[in-house]
Design an enzyme around this catalytic site. Structure first.
Site, PDB file in Angstrom:
ATOM      1  N   ASP A 185      -1.436   2.215   2.516  1.00 21.30           N
ATOM      2  CA  ASP A 185      -1.103   3.756   2.792  1.00 21.30           C
ATOM      3  C   ASP A 185      -1.759   4.241   1.393  1.00 21.30           C
ATOM      4  OD1 ASP A 185      -0.620   6.263   2.224  1.00 21.30           O
ATOM      5  OD2 ASP A 185       1.887   6.118   3.057  1.00 21.30           O
ATOM      6  N   GLN A 214      -1.895   8.274  -1.916  1.00 19.07           N
ATOM      7  CA  GLN A 214      -1.552   8.840  -3.149  1.00 19.07           C
ATOM      8  C   GLN A 214      -2.352   7.970  -4.174  1.00 19.07           C
ATOM      9  OE1 GLN A 214      -0.170  11.729  -4.048  1.00 19.07           O
ATOM     10  NE2 GLN A 214       1.211  11.846  -2.306  1.00 19.07           N
ATOM     11  N   LYS A 244      -5.541  15.933  -0.024  1.00 19.03           N
ATOM     12  CA  LYS A 244      -4.821  15.431  -1.229  1.00 19.03           C
ATOM     13  C   LYS A 244      -6.182  14.995  -2.154  1.00 19.03           C
ATOM     14  CE  LYS A 244      -0.844  13.408   0.738  1.00 19.03           C
ATOM     15  NZ  LYS A 244       0.294  14.352   0.484  1.00 19.03           N
ATOM     16  N   CYS A 247       9.782  13.196   1.809  1.00 19.03           N
ATOM     17  CA  CYS A 247       9.651  12.557   2.889  1.00 19.03           C
ATOM     18  C   CYS A 247       9.818  10.800   2.591  1.00 19.03           C
ATOM     19  CB  CYS A 247       8.056  12.600   3.524  1.00 19.03           C
ATOM     20  SG  CYS A 247       7.821  14.216   3.993  1.00 19.03           S
ATOM     21  N   HIS A 303       6.646   6.245   2.324  1.00 16.76           N
ATOM     22  CA  HIS A 303       6.811   7.666   2.980  1.00 16.76           C
ATOM     23  C   HIS A 303       7.103   7.628   4.505  1.00 16.76           C
ATOM     24  CE1 HIS A 303       4.949  11.294   4.230  1.00 16.76           C
ATOM     25  NE2 HIS A 303       5.211  12.017   3.073  1.00 16.76           N
TER      26      HIS A 303
HETATM   27  N1  C6P Z   1       3.195  13.026   1.009  1.00 20.28           N
HETATM   28  C1  C6P Z   1       4.184  14.584  -0.794  1.00 20.28           C
HETATM   29  O1  C6P Z   1       4.378  15.832  -1.267  1.00 20.28           O
HETATM   30  P1  C6P Z   1      -0.199  13.583   5.273  1.00 20.28           P
HETATM   31  O2  C6P Z   1       0.615  14.464   5.372  1.00 20.28           O
HETATM   32  O3  C6P Z   1      -0.702  12.876   6.662  1.00 20.28           O
HETATM   33  O4  C6P Z   1      -1.422  14.219   4.619  1.00 20.28           O
HETATM   34  O5  C6P Z   1       0.069  12.481   4.130  1.00 20.28           O
HETATM   35  C2  C6P Z   1       1.270  11.780   4.359  1.00 20.28           C
HETATM   36  C3  C6P Z   1       1.636  10.853   3.287  1.00 20.28           C
HETATM   37  C4  C6P Z   1       1.561   9.314   3.473  1.00 20.28           C
HETATM   38  N2  C6P Z   1       1.920   8.580   2.607  1.00 20.28           N
HETATM   39  C5  C6P Z   1       2.214   8.960   1.249  1.00 20.28           C
HETATM   40  C6  C6P Z   1       2.401   8.105   0.228  1.00 20.28           C
HETATM   41  C7  C6P Z   1       2.330  10.423   0.976  1.00 20.28           C
HETATM   42  O6  C6P Z   1       2.484  10.817  -0.297  1.00 20.28           O
HETATM   43  C8  C6P Z   1       2.093  11.420   1.890  1.00 20.28           C
HETATM   44  C9  C6P Z   1       1.947  12.784   1.790  1.00 20.28           C
HETATM   45  C10 C6P Z   1       3.438  14.549   0.544  1.00 20.28           C
HETATM   46  O7  C6P Z   1       4.457  13.423  -1.249  1.00 20.28           O
HETATM   47  C11 C6P Z   1       3.785  15.365   1.751  1.00 20.28           C
HETATM   48  S1  C6P Z   1       5.486  14.750   2.229  1.00 20.28           S
END
Ligand code: C6P
Length: 408
Positions: A199, A202, A225, A363, A122
């Site tokens: 990371d 997910q 999430k 992203c 991401h």
């Molecule tokens: N992915 C998706 O719709 P934040 O925005 O900081 O809470 O998370 C960022 C992020 C980092 N790593 C992974 C693997 C992610 O999936 C995400 C967030 C969302 O897939 C928003 S783009």
């Protein structure tokens, strides 16, 4: 026995209609819905305890501090962290990775050093490292993704070597539905004398996670999430590594002593929590973690594994569909493309049926290029989704194709 219908009753928003149709919420990788218990915890905090933390000696401040630090203990335990001193609250995964890339990266990286990432990352676990590399002269290397969406671990073993200072990889992909072997990457990193960042945006919401068992040095995830409020996330770091790092942001709380010309730092985790934190949201995240623990993460994973499998099988019935990622060992995510229909048009048409999915590059622009697409449609499931909702999705996709077919 996991009772999904009972679980659903605890999420008020799932009772709402969209355009006169029952809401079918399949955009959980973007953000999850919140159970009543989290909403109540937020309300109770603001109605009964609201005050700034670690500062006042008055009753409310003590209560707020105790609720905030109580959440730290709960989240640390939830992630299998041996102690809570390694548990730093941030705004989310993005901020957590930026914290490490900035506070660790700019201090430790030098010209000629390498940071090993994967092609699946991401942007949150890519752009902060690009910035750190630009500031320090370090280089980024990438573990390739194979045709089936899994990582090329042979190439990973070749890439990770004496120049590597950090390996940073996504645990569960937000596009490919893969669970990456981050334990093995951590071993390779440590054999090379490097650190490992995971990371977990997910993975923490969907799988049992134990940072000790993963063997990582940093683990990042987002509260929103995993049933918690927006604006709160987590960085777990090995306390001895956090100890050596410079601060990320300067201000109140993160200091021990301040003089006009210099300052000294508080101990971790407080060294990384400058200024007034998102106290209410942290308390809400504590309630979310209690709720997930009550359901047991093994049950959540099993429910989503089955649902993911069912969705894969039902979606495969649509002629010409490409479902990205492996055929097996998937999480509850299905990213797909249909010939002749743009993912944005699909999600717009589905919205008219009350079905929320996401379309776009999620992203992960480099991954989209690797897959040879500009965008995908993505349905992502969570602990309250059902097989009936998968059926509703597939039926609506079939209707959407008929609709668009009329124009080709
Ligand atoms: N992915 C998706 O719709 P934040 O925005 O900081 O809470 O998370 C960022 C992020 C980092 N790593 C992974 C693997 C992610 O999936 C995400 C967030 C969302 O897939 C928003 S783009």
């Amino acid at each position: 026995m996991y009772d999904v219908e009972k679980v659903r009753t605890e999420f008020p928003i799932l009772g709402r209609k969209v355009g006169g149709k029952d809401l079918v919420y399949l955009d959980n990788a973007a953000t999850s819905q919140k159970p009543r218990r989290v909403l109540e915890a937020l309300n109770e905090y603001y109605e009964e305890h609201n005050a700034n933390i670690h500062r006042g000696v008055h009753r409310l401040s003590e209560e707020a501090t105790s609720a905030y630090e109580g959440s730290r203990r709960k989240v640390a335990r939830f992630l299998g962290a041996p102690e809570e001193t390694g548990l730093v609250f941030t705004r989310g995964t993005t901020e957590s990775v930026n914290l490490v890339a900035h506070a660790w990266g700019r201090k430790e990286l030098r010209e000629g050093d390498e940071v090993v990432l994967t092609e699946v990352e991401h942007h949150s676990n890519l752009v902060p490292w690009q910035l750190a590399a630009r500031a320090t002269g370090a280089k980024l290397r990438f573990v390739p993704v194979l045709e089936d969406g899994t990582l090329d671990m042979e190439e990973a073993a070749r890439l990770i070597g004496p120049r590597t200072k950090m390996v940073a990889a996504v645990h569960a992909s937000n596009v490919l539905a893969t669970i990456n072997p981050v334990e093995r990457l951590a071993e390779l990193a440590h054999e090379a004398g490097a650190l490992m960042l995971v990371d977990g945006a997910q993975s923490a919401p969907h799988l049992p996670v134990n940072v000790e068992a993963l063997g990582c040095d940093f683990f990042a995830c987002s509260g929103h999430k995993m049933l918690g409020p927006t604006g709160v996330g987590v960085l777990w770091g090995r306390p001895e590594v956090l100890e050596e790092m410079d601060p990320f942001l300067g201000g109140g709380e993160m200091i021990r002593e301040v003089h006009l010309d210099h300052s000294t730092w508080n101990d971790p985790p407080h060294k990384f929590e400058a200024g007034t934190m998102n106290i209410g949201q942290v308390v809400g995240l504590g309630a979310a973690v209690d709720y997930l623990k009550g359901l047991r993460m093994e049950n959540v994973r099993e429910h989503e594994r089955r649902l993911g499998e069912y969705a894969y099988q039902r979606l495969s019935e649509l002629e010409g569909i490409t479902i990205h990622g492996p055929t097996e060992d998937r999480t509850g995510i299905a990213s797909f493309t249909l010939p002749d229909v743009h993912p944005h048009d699909l999600s717009q048409l589905l919205d008219e049926e009350g079905i929320a999915i996401r379309s776009g590059h999620h992203c992960t622009q480099p991954l989209m290029r690797r897959l040879g697409v500009v965008a995908t449609a993505r349905a992502s499931f969570y602990l309250y989704n059902t097989e009936e909702e998968v059926d509703a999705l597939v039926d609506a996709l079939a209707r959407a194709r008929e609709f668009f077919g009329a124009f080709v």
